[in-house]
Scaffold this active site. Structure first.
Site, short mmCIF file in Angstrom:
data_model
loop_
_atom_site.label_atom_id
_atom_site.label_comp_id
_atom_site.label_asym_id
_atom_site.label_seq_id
_atom_site.Cartn_x
_atom_site.Cartn_y
_atom_site.Cartn_z
CG ASP A 130 -6.30 -3.51 1.32
OD1 ASP A 130 -5.63 -4.10 0.47
OD2 ASP A 130 -5.96 -3.41 2.52
CG LEU B 32 1.29 0.48 7.53
CD1 LEU B 32 0.06 -0.37 7.28
CD2 LEU B 32 1.92 0.91 6.23
CB THR C 242 -0.96 -0.01 1.20
OG1 THR C 242 -1.90 -1.07 1.02
CG2 THR C 242 -1.71 1.30 1.34
CG ASP D 259 -3.14 0.21 -2.97
OD1 ASP D 259 -4.13 -0.41 -3.40
OD2 ASP D 259 -2.88 0.29 -1.75
CG HIS E 144 -1.71 -6.34 -1.00
ND1 HIS E 144 -0.78 -5.39 -0.61
CD2 HIS E 144 -2.77 -6.19 -0.16
CE1 HIS E 144 -1.26 -4.70 0.40
NE2 HIS E 144 -2.47 -5.16 0.71
#
Length: 420
Positions: free
Chosen positions: A210, A113, A78, A255, A357
């Site tokens: 997501d 994050l 991301t 993304d 991902h």
């Protein structure tokens, strides 16, 4: 994006899109507003989600504009890809090389994050900073990095106080509890302003697709429901823009995509190397590792032999097609799992199924949504897959910034689908 929790037109849609009947207005009223450019990210939205029969608004925008399956940058995570979308640089060049990373200049610190210390972000200039410097007013309703005072110095880390730097004129600190309706309302409220304080470039971010994809996988019913919810939010945005008489160039992106994962498809790292020989920086679809001092040779022997469903490279040996490995923040070893497999520290103790991902950015499951619709674009054009670093040059063209040098992307992809 599920794990990002910080502390906190008419859309020129004549002949393109109609999601509601806008109030009557004169041509002069519509022409009084120049187009706004709105960059919309739907985190984790695969292009094939448009085929589920729950996206009438996105489907109309695609049919009335330009669409493609876009390649994310590697790693297909991301934060690296959101920064690539607004800088035109691959992660190896802009410095956000993972969702978790370390920097040799700051031993013992870890980027996560929640990090908004400008130290981590200052290697590349995001487009809103370029726009602000050029006198183009910007606003961001969430975007990874948009809350950072870019170019500033951290004068009081404990209280998050910075000196100098540039942010969008309007921005909000990310909070996952802010609903899609509230996010759309924020954008529309900015665009109701008088021309002098109205933004000309806006970002808008949705994370629920997501989150659902992580929880239940890309084929799960909850993921399809999240796709439908975001489509309704996009439809409401289009209708509100029409009601304002606000032409808009919408650039809708993701993304990365999403692959199905399971506890039955795991490579435990402690079964391929002795945990005494390494530290794990990131794990999941790929793992990044650093050797414990004095254990370099043992770790190299263990990692670089063949493994089922996992390929490991030393930093200098990462294949060139990933455009990854020159940045000092890239750890000494990268181990990439096969699509749908996970490289975890240890074997799972409980069964699970979901999605993830971070895989090879050329894998079909990692493909990302791209739709562009508005007065700048031709209708009904499906283009070949392209790299997401091409989005920044497109945005520069749309908001009137001059071409930039030194980017990894180019606007060549879009020249045949732009209106003269």
């Amino acid at each position: 994006m599920k794990y990002w929790m910080s502390a906190l037109a008419a859309l020129s849609l004549a002949g393109c899109v109609s999601v509601s009947t806008p109030p009557a207005r004169t041509v002069a009223t519509a022409e009084a507003r120049p187009p706004v450019t709105i960059l919309i990210s739907i985190d984790g939205f695969r292009p094939d989600y448009l085929d589920r029969g729950v996206t009438p608004n996105l489907g109309r925008l695609a049919a009335g504009g330009v669409s493609a399956a876009m390649r994310p940058s590697f790693p297909s995570k991301t934060f690296p890809n959101h920064w690539s979308l607004v800088t035109g640089l691959v992660p190896d060049h802009h410095g956000i090389v993972g969702n978790t990373l370390e920097d040799p200049r700051r031993p013992g610190e870890v980027f996560t994050l929640e990090s908004d210390d400008p130290f981590w972000w200052n290697a590349a200039v995001p487009i809103w900073v370029e726009a602000e410097r050029a006198g183009i007013r910007t606003a961001t309703e969430f975007w990874p990095g948009a809350n950072v005072a870019w170019g500033s110095t951290d004068t009081n880390p404990r209280h998050n106080i910075h000196a100098g730097g540039t942010r969008p004129d309007d921005w909000h600190q990310f909070n996952q509890a802010v609903t899609a309706t509230q996010r759309v309302d924020a954008v529309i409220d900015w665009l109701r302003r008088p021309a002098a304080t109205r933004p000309r470039f806006v970002t808008l971010y949705f994370d629920t697709v997501d989150s659902a994809g992580h929880d239940v996988g890309p084929q799960g019913a909850e993921t399809t429901a999240a796709v439908a919810d975001v489509d309704r939010a996009i439809g409401r945005l289009v209708a509100e823009l029409a009601g304002l008489g606000q032409p808009a160039n919408l650039v809708i992106v993701a993304d990365h995509g999403m692959a199905a994962t399971s506890s039955t498809r795991v490579v435990p790292l402690d079964t391929i190397a002795d945990p005494a020989d390494y530290r794990v920086i990131e794990s999941g679809p790929y793992a990044t590792l650093a050797p414990v001092p004095g254990h370099e040779a043992a770790l190299a022997r263990a990692l670089l032999r063949p493994h089922d469903h996992l390929t490991c490279w030393p930093k200098a040996g990462i294949p060139a097609r990933f455009r990854y490995g020159s940045n000092p923040r890239v750890p000494p070893y990268l181990c990439l799992a096969d699509d749908g497999w996970l490289a975890l520290k240890t074997a799972p103790t409980k069964p699970f199924a979901g999605g993830n991902h971070g895989y090879d950015n050329a894998a079909p499951d990692m493909a990302a949504l791209f739709i562009a619709n508005g007065p700048a674009f031709l209708a009904g054009r499906r283009i070949a897959p392209f790299d997401n670093v091409d989005v920044t040059p497109l945005l520069r063209d749309l908001i009137g910034l001059p071409p930039a040098t030194g980017l990894d992307g180019s606007d060549v992809t879009f020249r045949l689908v732009r209106k003269p």
